[in-house]
Design an enzyme around this catalytic site. Structure first.
Site, PDB file in Angstrom:
ATOM      1  N   GLY A  15       0.840  -1.201   0.000  1.00  0.00           N
ATOM      2  CA  GLY A  15       0.000   0.000   0.000  1.00  0.00           C
ATOM      3  C   GLY A  15       0.876   1.251   0.000  1.00  0.00           C
ATOM      4  NE  ARG A  25      14.233  16.187  -3.141  1.00  0.00           N
ATOM      5  CZ  ARG A  25      14.992  16.651  -2.169  1.00  0.00           C
ATOM      6  NH1 ARG A  25      15.121  15.958  -1.042  1.00  0.00           N
ATOM      7  NH2 ARG A  25      15.618  17.800  -2.294  1.00  0.00           N
ATOM      8  NE  ARG A  76      -0.892  -4.927  -0.129  1.00  0.00           N
ATOM      9  CZ  ARG A  76      -1.696  -3.863  -0.033  1.00  0.00           C
ATOM     10  NH1 ARG A  76      -2.626  -3.664  -0.952  1.00  0.00           N
ATOM     11  NH2 ARG A  76      -1.589  -3.031   0.979  1.00  0.00           N
ATOM     12  CG  ASP A 107       4.939  -6.596   8.596  1.00  0.00           C
ATOM     13  OD1 ASP A 107       5.982  -5.988   8.871  1.00  0.00           O
ATOM     14  OD2 ASP A 107       4.140  -7.039   9.444  1.00  0.00           O
ATOM     15  CB  THR A 129       2.807   0.875   6.020  1.00  0.00           C
ATOM     16  OG1 THR A 129       1.443   0.667   6.413  1.00  0.00           O
ATOM     17  CG2 THR A 129       3.677   0.491   7.196  1.00  0.00           C
ATOM     18  CB  ILE A 130      -1.066   4.991   6.344  1.00  0.00           C
ATOM     19  CG1 ILE A 130      -2.027   3.857   6.001  1.00  0.00           C
ATOM     20  CG2 ILE A 130      -0.725   5.829   5.135  1.00  0.00           C
ATOM     21  CD1 ILE A 130      -3.455   4.340   5.697  1.00  0.00           C
ATOM     22  CG  ASP A 131      -1.589  -0.078   7.950  1.00  0.00           C
ATOM     23  OD1 ASP A 131      -2.372   0.829   7.628  1.00  0.00           O
ATOM     24  OD2 ASP A 131      -1.529  -1.175   7.345  1.00  0.00           O
ATOM     25  CG  ASP A 133       1.400  -2.613  10.304  1.00  0.00           C
ATOM     26  OD1 ASP A 133       2.274  -1.965   9.686  1.00  0.00           O
ATOM     27  OD2 ASP A 133       0.677  -3.453   9.755  1.00  0.00           O
ATOM     28  N   GLY A 174      -5.895   0.607   8.735  1.00  0.00           N
ATOM     29  CA  GLY A 174      -4.883   0.044   9.637  1.00  0.00           C
ATOM     30  C   GLY A 174      -4.776  -1.463   9.518  1.00  0.00           C
ATOM     31  NE  ARG A 175      -2.822  -5.053   5.301  1.00  0.00           N
ATOM     32  CZ  ARG A 175      -3.212  -5.290   4.046  1.00  0.00           C
ATOM     33  NH1 ARG A 175      -4.017  -6.285   3.801  1.00  0.00           N
ATOM     34  NH2 ARG A 175      -2.777  -4.563   3.055  1.00  0.00           N
ATOM     35  CG  HIS A 220     -22.105  16.003  18.444  1.00  0.00           C
ATOM     36  ND1 HIS A 220     -22.291  17.181  19.112  1.00  0.00           N
ATOM     37  CD2 HIS A 220     -20.783  15.939  18.154  1.00  0.00           C
ATOM     38  CE1 HIS A 220     -21.140  17.814  19.233  1.00  0.00           C
ATOM     39  NE2 HIS A 220     -20.215  17.083  18.669  1.00  0.00           N
ATOM     40  CD  GLU A 227      -8.574  -1.558   7.160  1.00  0.00           C
ATOM     41  OE1 GLU A 227      -9.388  -1.765   6.250  1.00  0.00           O
ATOM     42  OE2 GLU A 227      -7.378  -1.286   6.937  1.00  0.00           O
ATOM     43  CD  GLN A 257      -8.078   6.474   6.790  1.00  0.00           C
ATOM     44  OE1 GLN A 257      -7.897   6.331   7.990  1.00  0.00           O
ATOM     45  NE2 GLN A 257      -8.712   5.563   6.064  1.00  0.00           N
TER      46      GLN A 257
HETATM   47  O1  F6P Z   1      -1.424  -1.339   4.638  1.00  0.00           O
HETATM   48  C1  F6P Z   1      -1.950  -0.136   4.217  1.00  0.00           C
HETATM   49  C2  F6P Z   1      -3.427  -0.263   3.960  1.00  0.00           C
HETATM   50  O2  F6P Z   1      -3.914   1.007   3.555  1.00  0.00           O
HETATM   51  C3  F6P Z   1      -4.262  -0.803   5.131  1.00  0.00           C
HETATM   52  O3  F6P Z   1      -4.512   0.168   6.107  1.00  0.00           O
HETATM   53  C4  F6P Z   1      -5.473  -1.307   4.419  1.00  0.00           C
HETATM   54  O4  F6P Z   1      -6.105  -2.349   5.142  1.00  0.00           O
HETATM   55  C5  F6P Z   1      -4.927  -1.823   3.125  1.00  0.00           C
HETATM   56  O5  F6P Z   1      -3.681  -1.177   2.913  1.00  0.00           O
HETATM   57  C6  F6P Z   1      -5.800  -1.604   1.925  1.00  0.00           C
HETATM   58  O6  F6P Z   1      -5.211  -2.226   0.837  1.00  0.00           O
HETATM   59  P1  F6P Z   1      -5.653  -1.991  -0.673  1.00  0.00           P
HETATM   60  O7  F6P Z   1      -5.009  -0.737  -1.153  1.00  0.00           O
HETATM   61  O8  F6P Z   1      -5.135  -3.190  -1.385  1.00  0.00           O
HETATM   62  O9  F6P Z   1      -7.140  -1.864  -0.704  1.00  0.00           O
END
Ligand code: F6P
Length: 327
Positions: A15, A25, A76, A107, A129-131, A133, A174-175, A220, A227, A257
């Site tokens: 991702g 760069r 991937r 990973d 990675t944005i996660d 993790d 965040g997978r 509210h 996720e 995101q």
């Molecule tokens: O690992 C980065 C991520 O954006 C996760 O947060 C998300 O679950 C996944 O990739 C989404 O993957 P794709 O771009 O294949 O839909």
């Protein structure tokens, strides 16, 4: 003992994450600094298998430090996980004279790097990675930008939720990991935050919190869901509807995101990591992942990095618990 390395390849895989371009760069510019030729490998490990390789020049990397996405594209690769795919990749390295690779990703990217390293190709991984993790590092490129994007979106949602006195259930990426959701939830002052790492009692931790907030005069409510938690936002909204008779609105922030111009933190981290990775190759290092811990850069063995497990910072989980306690 320093090795004179002549040509390396750089790729982005998995991702995409804001700041990957800044890392590419930095790798290029570090190569120029060390007198190394820098080849761009397009479309991740797939590109290596399919010989999608081109020498980068100053124009390719000009004005990309501020751009989201990745100019090298990302993918991937299932084929790269096979022995046949890996052998094709090794052949490509031989064909193009690639003596080392900088692989930017998460990973999955590092698992690919580990596989290739077993054929004797030195690889240095950069966590992107944005996660956030990846266990071996305190920070991964893209996290800060993604968090700020999510916060900006949720702040906007809050305006309309407040006007209509509604409950909002927002799903953050965040997978399988809850770092992004926890960070974002804390930043927006959510009523409740659900992450996969923390088991909750839905009745106590969500329904009762909303009830208490309601009794305190709040009209509210913002529920942030990772996720990978509680089967996602729709199921959470359904349970809130059943438990309280409210009519929640669900927003899945999704791939928004992953886009956008990287923050200064992501650009600087990417630049430091890119330089560090090339320097590591010139020093004869191989099969390492660049990490940042307490502000310091270091590198650790890829296999070791992949075997580590990351847990939420106890203090963060505790703080979040206190911040979302019944008001
Ligand atoms: O690992 C980065 C991520 O954006 C996760 O947060 C998300 O679950 C996944 O990739 C989404 O993957 P794709 O771009 O294949 O839909």
């Amino acid at each position: 003992m320093a090795t004179k390395i002549k040509r390396i390849g750089v790729l982005t895989s998995g991702g995409d994450a804001p700041g990957m371009n800044a890392a590419v760069r930095a790798v290029y510019r570090a190569c120029v600094n060390f007198g190394i030729e820098c080849l761009g490998i397009y479309r991740g490990w797939n590109g290596l298998i399919n010989n999608e390789i081109k020498r980068l020049d100053a124009h390719d990397i000009a004005h990309i430090i501020n751009r989201g996405g990745t100019i090298l594209y990302s993918a991937r690769s299932k084929e790269f996980m096979t022995e046949e795919g890996q052998k094709k990749a090794v052949a490509a390295c031989k064909l193009f004279g690639i003596e080392g690779i900088v692989a930017i990703g998460g990973d999955g990217t590092f698992r690919g790097a580990l596989a290739l390293s077993k054929y004797g190709i030195p690889v240095i991984g950069i966590p992107g990675t944005i996660d956030n993790d990846i266990s071996s590092t305190g920070y991964t490129i893209g996290f800060d930008t993604a968090a700020n994007t999510a916060v900006e979106c949720i702040d906007k949602l809050r305006d309309t939720m407040a006007s209509h006195e509604r409950c909002s259930v927002v799903e953050v990426m965040g997978r399988h990991a809850g770092y992004l959701a926890m960070y974002v939830g804390m930043a927006v002052g959510a009523t409740a935050v659900l992450v996969p790492e923390v088991e909750i009692d839905f009745e106590q931790d969500v329904i009762e919190k909303i009830r208490h907030a309601r009794l305190s005069g709040f009209t509210h409510f913002m529920i942030v869901v990772a996720e990978g938690a509680a089967n996602g936002a729709y199921e959470v909204a359904e349970k809130i509807r059943d438990g309280l008779g409210l009519d929640p609105r669900v927003t899945i922030l999704g791939h928004i995101q992953r886009g956008g111009s990287p923050t200064a933190r992501d650009r600087v981290t990417a630049t430091r990591m890119g330089y560090y990775a090339v320097k590591a190759l010139t020093e004869g290092k191989a099969n390492r992942v660049v990490c940042v811990r307490s502000g310091d850069m270091l590198d650790i063995d890829i296999e070791e990095a992949l075997s580590m497990t990351k847990t939420l910072y106890t203090l963060d989980a505790e703080t979040l618990q206190a911040m979302t306690a019944r008001r």
